[in-house]
Scaffold this motif. Structure first.
Motif, mmCIF file in Angstrom:
data_model
loop_
_atom_site.group_PDB
_atom_site.id
_atom_site.type_symbol
_atom_site.label_atom_id
_atom_site.label_comp_id
_atom_site.label_asym_id
_atom_site.label_seq_id
_atom_site.Cartn_x
_atom_site.Cartn_y
_atom_site.Cartn_z
ATOM 1 N N VAL A 139 0.849 -1.191 0.000
ATOM 2 C CA VAL A 139 0.000 0.000 0.000
ATOM 3 C C VAL A 139 0.883 1.239 0.000
ATOM 4 O O VAL A 139 1.751 1.394 0.846
ATOM 5 C CB VAL A 139 -0.935 0.010 1.233
ATOM 6 C CG1 VAL A 139 -1.791 1.251 1.237
ATOM 7 C CG2 VAL A 139 -1.796 -1.227 1.252
ATOM 8 N N LYS A 140 0.649 2.107 -0.972
ATOM 9 C CA LYS A 140 1.331 3.401 -1.070
ATOM 10 C C LYS A 140 0.313 4.497 -0.772
ATOM 11 O O LYS A 140 -0.854 4.215 -0.512
ATOM 12 C CB LYS A 140 1.920 3.600 -2.481
ATOM 13 C CG LYS A 140 2.884 2.525 -2.901
ATOM 14 C CD LYS A 140 4.174 2.640 -2.164
ATOM 15 C CE LYS A 140 5.145 1.603 -2.695
ATOM 16 N NZ LYS A 140 6.272 1.412 -1.845
ATOM 17 N N GLU A 141 0.728 5.740 -0.869
ATOM 18 C CA GLU A 141 -0.155 6.856 -0.529
ATOM 19 C C GLU A 141 -1.378 6.926 -1.447
ATOM 20 O O GLU A 141 -2.480 7.223 -1.006
ATOM 21 C CB GLU A 141 0.611 8.172 -0.600
ATOM 22 C CG GLU A 141 -0.225 9.354 -0.194
ATOM 23 C CD GLU A 141 0.529 10.670 -0.265
ATOM 24 O OE1 GLU A 141 -0.067 11.700 0.061
ATOM 25 O OE2 GLU A 141 1.705 10.672 -0.673
ATOM 26 N N LYS A 142 -1.214 6.622 -2.723
ATOM 27 C CA LYS A 142 -2.330 6.725 -3.674
ATOM 28 C C LYS A 142 -2.551 5.440 -4.458
ATOM 29 O O LYS A 142 -3.262 5.446 -5.455
ATOM 30 C CB LYS A 142 -2.069 7.865 -4.662
ATOM 31 C CG LYS A 142 -2.020 9.223 -4.037
ATOM 32 C CD LYS A 142 -1.781 10.286 -5.086
ATOM 33 C CE LYS A 142 -1.675 11.652 -4.476
ATOM 34 N NZ LYS A 142 -1.399 12.682 -5.462
ATOM 35 N N PHE A 143 -1.911 4.338 -4.037
ATOM 36 C CA PHE A 143 -1.983 3.119 -4.843
ATOM 37 C C PHE A 143 -1.968 1.890 -3.945
ATOM 38 O O PHE A 143 -1.224 1.820 -2.969
ATOM 39 C CB PHE A 143 -0.800 3.068 -5.807
ATOM 40 C CG PHE A 143 -0.903 2.020 -6.858
ATOM 41 C CD1 PHE A 143 -1.716 2.192 -7.950
ATOM 42 C CD2 PHE A 143 -0.184 0.840 -6.756
ATOM 43 C CE1 PHE A 143 -1.817 1.229 -8.927
ATOM 44 C CE2 PHE A 143 -0.275 -0.134 -7.728
ATOM 45 C CZ PHE A 143 -1.091 0.061 -8.817
ATOM 46 N N LEU A 144 -2.804 0.906 -4.288
ATOM 47 C CA LEU A 144 -2.847 -0.376 -3.592
ATOM 48 C C LEU A 144 -2.483 -1.465 -4.587
ATOM 49 O O LEU A 144 -3.090 -1.544 -5.659
ATOM 50 C CB LEU A 144 -4.252 -0.618 -3.023
ATOM 51 C CG LEU A 144 -4.466 -1.888 -2.232
ATOM 52 C CD1 LEU A 144 -5.315 -1.599 -1.016
ATOM 53 C CD2 LEU A 144 -5.128 -2.962 -3.069
ATOM 54 N N GLU A 165 -0.592 3.395 8.418
ATOM 55 C CA GLU A 165 -1.597 3.351 9.479
ATOM 56 C C GLU A 165 -2.863 2.631 9.034
ATOM 57 O O GLU A 165 -3.963 3.079 9.311
ATOM 58 C CB GLU A 165 -1.936 4.772 9.934
ATOM 59 C CG GLU A 165 -0.772 5.508 10.535
ATOM 60 C CD GLU A 165 -1.146 6.906 10.984
ATOM 61 O OE1 GLU A 165 -2.346 7.173 11.177
ATOM 62 O OE2 GLU A 165 -0.235 7.719 11.129
ATOM 63 N N GLY A 166 -2.734 1.527 8.347
ATOM 64 C CA GLY A 166 -3.894 0.767 7.914
ATOM 65 C C GLY A 166 -3.853 -0.630 8.490
ATOM 66 O O GLY A 166 -2.894 -1.028 9.163
ATOM 67 N N LYS A 167 -4.904 -1.395 8.233
ATOM 68 C CA LYS A 167 -4.914 -2.789 8.666
ATOM 69 C C LYS A 167 -5.632 -3.624 7.615
ATOM 70 O O LYS A 167 -6.509 -3.135 6.892
ATOM 71 C CB LYS A 167 -5.551 -2.951 10.044
ATOM 72 C CG LYS A 167 -7.037 -2.733 10.081
ATOM 73 C CD LYS A 167 -7.605 -3.049 11.445
ATOM 74 C CE LYS A 167 -9.119 -3.009 11.391
ATOM 75 N NZ LYS A 167 -9.725 -3.476 12.619
ATOM 76 N N VAL A 179 -9.296 -4.353 3.617
ATOM 77 C CA VAL A 179 -8.189 -3.451 3.912
ATOM 78 C C VAL A 179 -8.791 -2.122 4.361
ATOM 79 O O VAL A 179 -9.517 -1.478 3.607
ATOM 80 C CB VAL A 179 -7.281 -3.249 2.672
ATOM 81 C CG1 VAL A 179 -6.097 -2.366 3.021
ATOM 82 C CG2 VAL A 179 -6.819 -4.578 2.114
ATOM 83 N N THR A 180 -8.491 -1.729 5.603
ATOM 84 C CA THR A 180 -8.974 -0.460 6.146
ATOM 85 C C THR A 180 -7.820 0.528 6.130
ATOM 86 O O THR A 180 -6.760 0.268 6.703
ATOM 87 C CB THR A 180 -9.498 -0.648 7.580
ATOM 88 O OG1 THR A 180 -10.504 -1.662 7.568
ATOM 89 C CG2 THR A 180 -10.095 0.639 8.103
ATOM 90 N N LEU A 181 -8.011 1.666 5.488
ATOM 91 C CA LEU A 181 -6.969 2.675 5.317
ATOM 92 C C LEU A 181 -7.462 4.020 5.829
ATOM 93 O O LEU A 181 -8.594 4.417 5.550
ATOM 94 C CB LEU A 181 -6.590 2.797 3.829
ATOM 95 C CG LEU A 181 -6.181 1.495 3.140
ATOM 96 C CD1 LEU A 181 -6.200 1.671 1.639
ATOM 97 C CD2 LEU A 181 -4.813 1.082 3.614
ATOM 98 N N LEU A 182 -6.618 4.722 6.586
ATOM 99 C CA LEU A 182 -6.972 6.053 7.077
ATOM 100 C C LEU A 182 -6.699 7.089 5.992
ATOM 101 O O LEU A 182 -5.600 7.134 5.430
ATOM 102 C CB LEU A 182 -6.174 6.388 8.332
ATOM 103 C CG LEU A 182 -6.464 5.507 9.546
ATOM 104 C CD1 LEU A 182 -5.542 5.875 10.686
ATOM 105 C CD2 LEU A 182 -7.907 5.653 9.968
#
Length: 193
Positions: A139-144, A165-167, A179-182
């Motif tokens: 996971v990157k800032e704008k890409f999964l 900061e994801g899970k 996938v939960t991403l802030l």
């Protein structure tokens, strides 16, 4: 008629005298050469142009042999591979926000159901016939980027996120990865009270 013709003839001769390249005595000393004065145009109005070339910093090439800078390359394009035959799995993106009773019934916090008030993003990816140990997730800032033996997914995210900061959680009974991403909101102090 003759009077109008004579008048127009005189006008033509006066115009010819003005445009002629011969210089007569008593002319302005600044225009000694009429050809030079005749070449003056709107571009010569105002201060003279600067002789130093000012180069915009946006187009300055650095002293390296790189063809592109990192800012010019879209994030996640290194993961795209047209020759990879693996199919893309089904996925769903759900935006989430934390609300309390004061938000629902009274609207005190100023939150609304728009995506501007969401704090996190949930990406549900269906991975049939896949084990949790086979999943590789980046996971990157704008890409999964998700890779398994049977599937590949390169997903450009709709909002920038905090990549550290994801899970992620894999549900074997549903064969689904969540996938939960802030969401990263640089203007939260303005948008949300």
């Amino acid at each position: 008629m003759e009077f109008a013709g004579a008048s127009s003839l005189q006008h033509l001769q006066a115009l010819s005298n003005l445009l002629s390249t011969q210089q007569e005595e008593g002319d302005d000393e600044d225009c000694k050469n009429i050809n030079a004065c005749a070449r003056l145009g709107p571009g010569q109005v105002g201060p003279p142009p600067k002789t130093d070339k000012e180069v915009s910093t946006a187009y300055v090439k650095k002293n390296s042999k790189d063809i592109w800078s990192e800012e010019e390359v879209a994030e996640g394009c290194q993961y795209e591979d047209d020759n990879d035959p693996r199919p893309q799995p089904e996925y769903e993106i759900i935006l989430k926000q934390s609300v309390g009773t004061e938000d629902i019934f009274l609207g005190l916090n100023g939150k609304d159901p728009s995506s501007m008030c969401c704090e996190s993003m949930l990406v549900k990816i269906k991975l049939p016939d896949t084990k949790a140990t086979d999943v590789v997730l980046d996971v990157k800032e704008k890409f999964l980027d998700l890779r398994t033996l049977k599937y590949k997914l390169g997903l450009h995210l709709p909002h920038p996120i905090h990549s550290h900061e994801g899970k992620a959680q894999f549900f074997s009974e549903r064969e689904e990865l969540e996938v939960t991403l802030l969401i990263k909101r640089p203007m939260d102090f303005i948008n949300m009270p």
